[in-house]
Design an enzyme around this catalytic site. Structure first.
Site, PDB file in Angstrom:
ATOM      1  N   ASP A 182       0.861  -1.183   0.000  1.00 36.37           N
ATOM      2  CA  ASP A 182       0.000   0.000   0.000  1.00 36.37           C
ATOM      3  C   ASP A 182       0.898   1.234   0.000  1.00 36.37           C
ATOM      4  O   ASP A 182       1.481   1.593   1.028  1.00 36.37           O
ATOM      5  CB  ASP A 182      -0.915  -0.028   1.229  1.00 36.37           C
ATOM      6  CG  ASP A 182      -1.927   1.106   1.258  1.00 36.37           C
ATOM      7  OD1 ASP A 182      -1.880   1.964   0.364  1.00 36.37           O
ATOM      8  OD2 ASP A 182      -2.758   1.127   2.189  1.00 36.37           O
ATOM      9  N   TRP A 187      -3.756   6.409   7.363  1.00 33.62           N
ATOM     10  CA  TRP A 187      -3.952   5.911   8.730  1.00 33.62           C
ATOM     11  C   TRP A 187      -4.299   4.421   8.741  1.00 33.62           C
ATOM     12  O   TRP A 187      -4.887   3.923   9.691  1.00 33.62           O
ATOM     13  CB  TRP A 187      -5.041   6.712   9.427  1.00 33.62           C
ATOM     14  CG  TRP A 187      -4.644   8.129   9.724  1.00 33.62           C
ATOM     15  CD1 TRP A 187      -3.951   8.585  10.810  1.00 33.62           C
ATOM     16  CD2 TRP A 187      -4.910   9.282   8.919  1.00 33.62           C
ATOM     17  NE1 TRP A 187      -3.769   9.936  10.729  1.00 33.62           N
ATOM     18  CE2 TRP A 187      -4.342  10.400   9.576  1.00 33.62           C
ATOM     19  CE3 TRP A 187      -5.558   9.496   7.703  1.00 33.62           C
ATOM     20  CZ2 TRP A 187      -4.408  11.693   9.063  1.00 33.62           C
ATOM     21  CZ3 TRP A 187      -5.620  10.782   7.191  1.00 33.62           C
ATOM     22  CH2 TRP A 187      -5.055  11.862   7.878  1.00 33.62           C
ATOM     23  N   GLY A 188      -3.943   3.722   7.672  1.00 36.23           N
ATOM     24  CA  GLY A 188      -4.096   2.270   7.643  1.00 36.23           C
ATOM     25  C   GLY A 188      -5.460   1.767   7.252  1.00 36.23           C
ATOM     26  O   GLY A 188      -5.784   0.604   7.512  1.00 36.23           O
ATOM     27  N   THR A 206       4.093   5.367   4.593  1.00 31.56           N
ATOM     28  CA  THR A 206       3.590   6.730   4.714  1.00 31.56           C
ATOM     29  C   THR A 206       4.755   7.652   5.014  1.00 31.56           C
ATOM     30  O   THR A 206       5.793   7.204   5.512  1.00 31.56           O
ATOM     31  CB  THR A 206       2.527   6.843   5.825  1.00 31.56           C
ATOM     32  OG1 THR A 206       2.133   8.219   5.982  1.00 31.56           O
ATOM     33  CG2 THR A 206       3.059   6.352   7.167  1.00 31.56           C
ATOM     34  N   CYS A 363     -12.593  22.512  -2.890  1.00 32.15           N
ATOM     35  CA  CYS A 363     -12.410  21.217  -3.554  1.00 32.15           C
ATOM     36  C   CYS A 363     -13.754  20.629  -3.987  1.00 32.15           C
ATOM     37  O   CYS A 363     -13.860  20.050  -5.082  1.00 32.15           O
ATOM     38  CB  CYS A 363     -11.678  20.254  -2.634  1.00 32.15           C
ATOM     39  SG  CYS A 363      -9.957  20.705  -2.327  1.00 32.15           S
TER      40      CYS A 363
END
Length: 393
Positions: A182, A187-188, A206, A363
């Protein structure tokens, strides 16, 4: 976030701002907005209310950077910033107010400097992702996904995020025992989901210390390894690769390096699911306000830039655009953030609140106007083309 986080009141609004409205709207601004349905100091919720006449010169000289900073300083307000930006971007007027010299500066930086080099790779983690896990835990759902949800059959944010994670797993044909990399694990969220639901073994990387800490806590007891590491230093081989919301930090000068590295890390019959925000047009640089306050050194790719960069290394098996789902995701985050503000404001000041709500609604307008897209690509090595890929969509 060094420039905005915390409770330092020196970052607050300009105390000399006069009250009331600035009604003498310049002719250039009236003409610019003439076909948008936006009226300065008008009655609609998407109409900007100008409190300080210095706003006009600031926007004229500094473009989008001046517009964003003057909003943070309280020089103007807008009840529905998301609708304001939607109307502005639907006419592509953000190009007109970017600020010519500021835009040239950012174009030159992107062209001449590798803003996403190894030495600069951790800057976005330190400024944006390390701003505070309390903020993100309040704003996101319990999956801690900080990327677009998949709302095809979802009714609320948590369902949409789990659907997105499951969609990625199905697209990579994830099997029990698969070794998964990954790239940009956040944050997993994906690592935890893939390990729990598909019994996969996941290595996540990360560039954020705070993300690594929380991800390790969330994935404790699972076959998950969370590393604080730049993707360029990775070694080994993996059955499947996934990257969700990280490619926006790679930068055009590093696209070849990124895909070459991904190919080297993937087994010959592997599958790579790449999930990234995309632009309609190929451009260098990024919005100056976003660069300064939200995502330093970011670069949003076009589909052309992605396909050209991965062409020497991968076959594009599938392209899925569900960018409109990001609008709904962002507005859900905005709702959560506003609801949590009475607690969060103990750690963050009012200028941070204005900055963050401006960011989320800006956004949302980008995706609602279709100026921004969300691409999910399925990539495979050319040698694996003999085995047919079946899209789960």
């Amino acid at each position: 976030m060094a420039e905005t986080a915390g409770t330092d009141n020196n970052l607050g609004s300009d105390s000399s701002v006069p009250p009331g409205k600035a009604d003498n709207v310049p002719e250039w601004l009236q003409q610019l907005l003439s076909n948008t349905g936006i009226r300065v100091n008008g009655p609609n919720p998407w109409d900007p209310q100008i409190h300080d006449p210095r706003f006009y010169r600031r926007v004229l000289q500094e473009g989008s950077l001046g517009a964003g900073e003057s909003y943070m300083d309280g020089w103007w307000d807008c009840a529905r910033l998301d609708e304001f930006f939607t109307r502005l971007m639907s006419r592509h007027l953000e190009k007109e107010i970017t600020g010519k010299w500021v835009a040239v500066k950012h174009w030159m930086m992107a062209r001449l400097v590798n803003l996403q080099s190894v030495s600069r790779a951790f800057q976005v983690g330190e400024q944006h992702y390390d701003v505070g896990n309390d903020l993100y835990q309040a704003m996101l759902d319990s999956t801690m996904c900080y990327s677009c949800g998949y709302w095809h059959q979802a009714e609320e944010l948590h369902q949409a995020q789990r659907a997105k994670l499951d969609l990625a797993c199905r697209k990579m044909e994830l099997q029990t025992g698969d070794k998964v990399l990954d790239i940009g694990c956040g944050w997993g969220s994906f690592a935890e989901f893939a390990a729990r639901e598909y019994q996969a073994s996941v290595t996540g990387v990360t560039i954020s210390k705070e993300q690594q800490k929380l991800a390790r806590d969330r994935c404790e007891g699972l076959p998950v390894d969370i590393r604080l590491q730049d993707y360029r230093s990775l070694q080994g081989k993996f059955d499947k690769l996934v990257s969700i919301g990280m490619f926006e930090h790679v930068g055009q000068k590093n696209y070849d390096t990124y895909f070459r590295k991904a190919r080297a890390l993937m087994e010959d019959e592997g599958i790579f699911v790449l999930h990234t925000i995309g632009k309609m047009e190929s451009q260098l640089g990024t919005d100056p306000w976003i660069h300064k306050y939200i995502f330093p050194n970011g670069a949003i790719p076009s589909l052309t830039q992605i396909s050209e960069a991965c062409e020497p290394y991968f076959i594009v098996e599938d392209v899925h655009n569900f960018g409109q789902d990001y609008d709904r995701t962002l507005m859900s985050w905005l709702e959560n953030f506003r609801a949590a503000w009475p607690t969060l404001k103990k750690q963050y000041n009012e200028r941070f609140y204005r900055m963050w709500t401006y960011y989320l609604q800006c956004c949302a307008g980008g995706f609602r106007s279709r100026n921004l897209q969300l691409f999910q690509l399925v990539l495979r090595k050319p040698g694996s083309a003999l085995s047919r890929y079946h899209s789960p969509r």
